[in-house]
Design an enzyme around this catalytic site. Structure first.
Site, PDB file in Angstrom:
ATOM      1  N   SER A   1       0.848  -1.193   0.000  1.00  0.00           N
ATOM      2  CA  SER A   1       0.000   0.000   0.000  1.00  0.00           C
ATOM      3  C   SER A   1       0.881   1.240   0.000  1.00  0.00           C
ATOM      4  O   SER A   1       1.630   1.476   0.952  1.00  0.00           O
ATOM      5  CB  SER A   1      -0.883   0.017   1.249  1.00  0.00           C
ATOM      6  OG  SER A   1      -1.397   1.318   1.415  1.00  0.00           O
TER       7      SER A   1
ATOM      8  N   HIS B   1      -1.346  -1.439  -4.285  1.00  0.00           N
ATOM      9  CA  HIS B   1      -2.580  -1.060  -3.593  1.00  0.00           C
ATOM     10  C   HIS B   1      -2.592   0.453  -3.362  1.00  0.00           C
ATOM     11  O   HIS B   1      -1.659   1.010  -2.778  1.00  0.00           O
ATOM     12  CB  HIS B   1      -2.646  -1.809  -2.263  1.00  0.00           C
ATOM     13  CG  HIS B   1      -3.935  -1.642  -1.516  1.00  0.00           C
ATOM     14  ND1 HIS B   1      -5.058  -2.401  -1.781  1.00  0.00           N
ATOM     15  CD2 HIS B   1      -4.276  -0.801  -0.514  1.00  0.00           C
ATOM     16  CE1 HIS B   1      -6.035  -2.033  -0.965  1.00  0.00           C
ATOM     17  NE2 HIS B   1      -5.591  -1.056  -0.185  1.00  0.00           N
TER      18      HIS B   1
ATOM     19  N   MET C   1     -11.988   4.640  -0.488  1.00  0.00           N
ATOM     20  CA  MET C   1     -12.636   4.935   0.801  1.00  0.00           C
ATOM     21  C   MET C   1     -13.275   6.307   0.655  1.00  0.00           C
ATOM     22  O   MET C   1     -12.810   7.301   1.232  1.00  0.00           O
ATOM     23  CB  MET C   1     -11.588   4.898   1.925  1.00  0.00           C
ATOM     24  CG  MET C   1     -11.179   3.472   2.288  1.00  0.00           C
ATOM     25  SD  MET C   1      -9.608   3.401   3.186  1.00  0.00           S
ATOM     26  CE  MET C   1      -8.474   3.352   1.813  1.00  0.00           C
TER      27      MET C   1
HETATM   28  C1  DX5 Z   1      -6.153   1.591   5.745  1.00  0.00           C
HETATM   29  C2  DX5 Z   1      -5.665   1.248   4.348  1.00  0.00           C
HETATM   30  C3  DX5 Z   1      -4.585   0.224   4.297  1.00  0.00           C
HETATM   31  C4  DX5 Z   1      -3.310   0.612   4.997  1.00  0.00           C
HETATM   32  C5  DX5 Z   1      -2.545  -0.600   5.361  1.00  0.00           C
HETATM   33  O1  DX5 Z   1      -7.301   2.354   5.648  1.00  0.00           O
HETATM   34  O2  DX5 Z   1      -6.754   0.753   3.585  1.00  0.00           O
HETATM   35  O3  DX5 Z   1      -4.311  -0.153   2.962  1.00  0.00           O
HETATM   36  O4  DX5 Z   1      -2.500   1.427   4.217  1.00  0.00           O
HETATM   37  O5  DX5 Z   1      -1.393  -0.177   6.018  1.00  0.00           O
HETATM   38  P1  DX5 Z   1      -0.673  -1.071   7.140  1.00  0.00           P
HETATM   39  O6  DX5 Z   1      -0.119  -2.274   6.442  1.00  0.00           O
HETATM   40  O7  DX5 Z   1       0.374  -0.160   7.653  1.00  0.00           O
HETATM   41  O8  DX5 Z   1      -1.711  -1.426   8.156  1.00  0.00           O
HETATM   42 ZN    ZN Z   2      -6.447  -0.211   1.574  1.00  0.00          ZN
END
Ligand code: DX5
Ligand code: ZN
Length: 219
Positions: free
Chosen positions: A6, A31, A66
């Site tokens: 991500s 992502h 989101m």
């Molecule tokens: C949270 C995001 C995730 C986040 C994951 O709202 O959708 O994709 O970036 O990050 P980590 O791996 O740090 O939890």
């Molecule tokens: Zn995400």
């Protein structure tokens, strides 16, 4: 196990080269967390940014919306180069119309559930989906703690997919690292999103290889 770094956890001033770096380190998808400051209490980036980083990676762009009104922006994200567009069942847009719009662009559709949303909410749409994303943290921020109690939702979803003989991928997002990826693999997750676990690691290739190695033990 597929790994989807991500970019939420990268240095946004060099998002292009960071995307390139993880793409060359063994990632399967990129992502991209799009937040509107309304659906979640944080703001990240939108379609114009995705368009500019598109050229830094040949990997599928897994765009996690989101945002409150995904339907309004599907055309923009499709044009920017998204391959998989995943939106929340809790959003304000009509779910069927949003899936139709994604598919009209020849893109893959995904649905996401927040931790408090029952996974059964995606069942009516399963046949039309490429992926279902189960949030393992409250959406909005990277670096949160993995919610182990989401795993029964994964099992329930997996059973339904198998029962209907479908090919839908199950993705998990939030708090996935070397300590939690084994649990994901055990539950039947196909794609793990990892932000801090990969971008804050000294070596992204080592971090991704390690996640895959641990997952294999439980798959
Ligand atoms: C949270 C995001 C995730 C986040 C994951 O709202 O959708 O994709 O970036 O990050 P980590 O791996 O740090 O939890
Ligand atoms: Zn995400």
């Amino acid at each position: 196990m597929k790994i989807a770094p991500s970019v939420l956890s990268c240095d946004f001033s060099i998002m292009g080269s960071e995307t390139e770096r993880v793409s060359k380190a063994g990632a399967d998808f990129i992502h991209l967390d799009v937040m509107d400051g309304h659906f979640v209490p944080n703001i990240t980036f939108g379609a114009p940014v995705i368009k500019y980083i598109r050229k830094y990676s040949p990997l599928p762009f897994d765009v996690h919306l989101m945002i409150s009104e995904p339907l309004r922006y599907i055309d923009d994200f499709a044009a920017a180069g998204a391959d998989i567009i995943t939106f929340h069942v809790e959003s304000d847009s009509d779910i069927q119309s949003t899936i139709d719009r994604i598919k009209a662009h020849g893109k893959k559709a995904g649905l996401v559930v927040k931790p408090n949303t029952p996974v059964e909410t995606v069942f009516p749409y399963l046949e039309q989906l490429y992926m279902v994303l189960i949030m393992t943290v409250e959406p909005g921020f990277g670096g949160q703690t993995f919610m182990y109690d989401m795993m029964p939702k994964v099992t329930k979803l997996k059973d339904e997919i198998v029962k209907r003989r479908l090919n839908v991928l199950i993705e998990a997002d939030g708090g996935i690292n070397t300590g939690t990826v084994g649990e994901c693999a055990k539950a039947g997750i196909d794609v793990s999103v990892s932000g801090t676990g990969i971008f804050k690691a000294k070596n992204a290739a080592v971090a991704i290889a390690e996640l895959k190695r641990i997952a294999r033990v439980y798959e």
